[in-house]
Design a protein around this motif. Structure first.
Motif, PDB file in Angstrom:
ATOM      1  N   GLN A   5      38.379  50.233  44.981  1.00  0.00           N
ATOM      2  CA  GLN A   5      37.784  49.894  43.765  1.00  0.00           C
ATOM      3  C   GLN A   5      38.921  49.689  42.755  1.00  0.00           C
ATOM      4  O   GLN A   5      40.213  49.772  43.198  1.00  0.00           O
ATOM      5  N   TYR A 103      37.883  46.489  53.740  1.00  0.00           N
ATOM      6  CA  TYR A 103      37.353  46.287  52.501  1.00  0.00           C
ATOM      7  C   TYR A 103      36.073  46.630  52.256  1.00  0.00           C
ATOM      8  O   TYR A 103      35.579  46.460  51.046  1.00  0.00           O
ATOM      9  N   PHE A 124      37.585  40.291  45.717  1.00  0.00           N
ATOM     10  CA  PHE A 124      38.550  41.210  45.253  1.00  0.00           C
ATOM     11  C   PHE A 124      39.729  40.491  44.608  1.00  0.00           C
ATOM     12  O   PHE A 124      40.241  39.377  45.278  1.00  0.00           O
ATOM     13  N   VAL A 132      44.409  46.687  43.416  1.00  0.00           N
ATOM     14  CA  VAL A 132      42.957  45.882  43.071  1.00  0.00           C
ATOM     15  C   VAL A 132      42.625  45.930  41.618  1.00  0.00           C
ATOM     16  O   VAL A 132      42.893  46.995  40.944  1.00  0.00           O
ATOM     17  N   VAL A 135      36.675  44.105  41.415  1.00  0.00           N
ATOM     18  CA  VAL A 135      35.814  43.557  42.506  1.00  0.00           C
ATOM     19  C   VAL A 135      34.408  43.220  42.062  1.00  0.00           C
ATOM     20  O   VAL A 135      34.008  43.658  41.088  1.00  0.00           O
TER      21      VAL A 135
END
Length: 200
Positions: A5, A103, A124, A132, A135
């Motif tokens: 996330q 992932y 992503f 990250v 998403v």
């Protein structure tokens, strides 16, 4: 594996692309990486998505991003697909779906009531620090690349000044309506009426 996330460190990788060259996440440190997972080369949705990324590639690069596509197809399959569609970015071969697992995009899918394991279309956006940023867990191909680009360019904040401009223009227009000037306009009529009365 659960899907990373926003704020999580992006799982690293080293995989061959369509030319056989090894591509690693670490080599793009300091740049944004658009890592998009797609189910299969040369299928309708995946071709549309790849061509959308192709068409916006120069704009994405100007925004400071590297585009990488990933699917379980082989290097040879990627090479054929990239050549046919004129793709200017790397397609990574992930035949044992190890990267898809890392992932969280390898999972159960259903087609015509039949359940099977496969790659879930997801994208992503990885920041220059390797974390990250955003998403897109279940990508709908139409409009997706434009959304990625908008996020890279600052999203809604980039469009914020636009609504303010009309509001600023309206304010002077309201000031220009001088209600006070209409009152003196009635005086000449009163004077002429007074003159008529004097003549009578």
């Amino acid at each position: 594996m659960p899907m990373p996330q926003a704020g999580d460190k992006a799982p690293g990788f080293s995989l061959p692309d369509q030319s056989g060259a090894t591509v690693s996440l670490s080599q793009f440190k300091g740049r944004h990486v658009v890592l998009y997972f797609y189910p299969k080369d040369a299928t309708p949705g995946c071709t549309t998505e790849a061509c959308d990324f192709r068409d916006e590639h120069s704009t994405l690069v100007k925004a400071g991003a590297v585009v990488l596509g990933v699917s379980p197809d082989s290097v040879a399959s990627h090479q054929k697909f990239a050549t046919k569609q004129g793709l200017p970015f790397s397609l990574l071969a992930d035949p044992d779906h190890a990267l898809a697992d890392a992932y969280g995009v390898w999972g159960e899918k259903s087609l015509y009531g039949r359940k099977f394991m496969g790659l879930i279309r997801a994208t992503f956006l990885i920041g220059p620090d390797g974390k990250v940023v955003r998403v897109w867990p279940k990508v709908k191909v139409a409009g997706h690349v434009a959304e990625v680009l908008s996020t890279l360019q600052g999203g809604a904040s980039a469009d914020a000044p636009a609504p303010k401009a009309p509001a600023a223009k309206k304010a002077p227009a309201a000031v220009k309506k001088p209600a006070a000037k209409k009152a003196p306009a009635a005086k000449p009529a009163a004077k002429s009426a007074a003159r008529k009365g004097a003549r009578a």
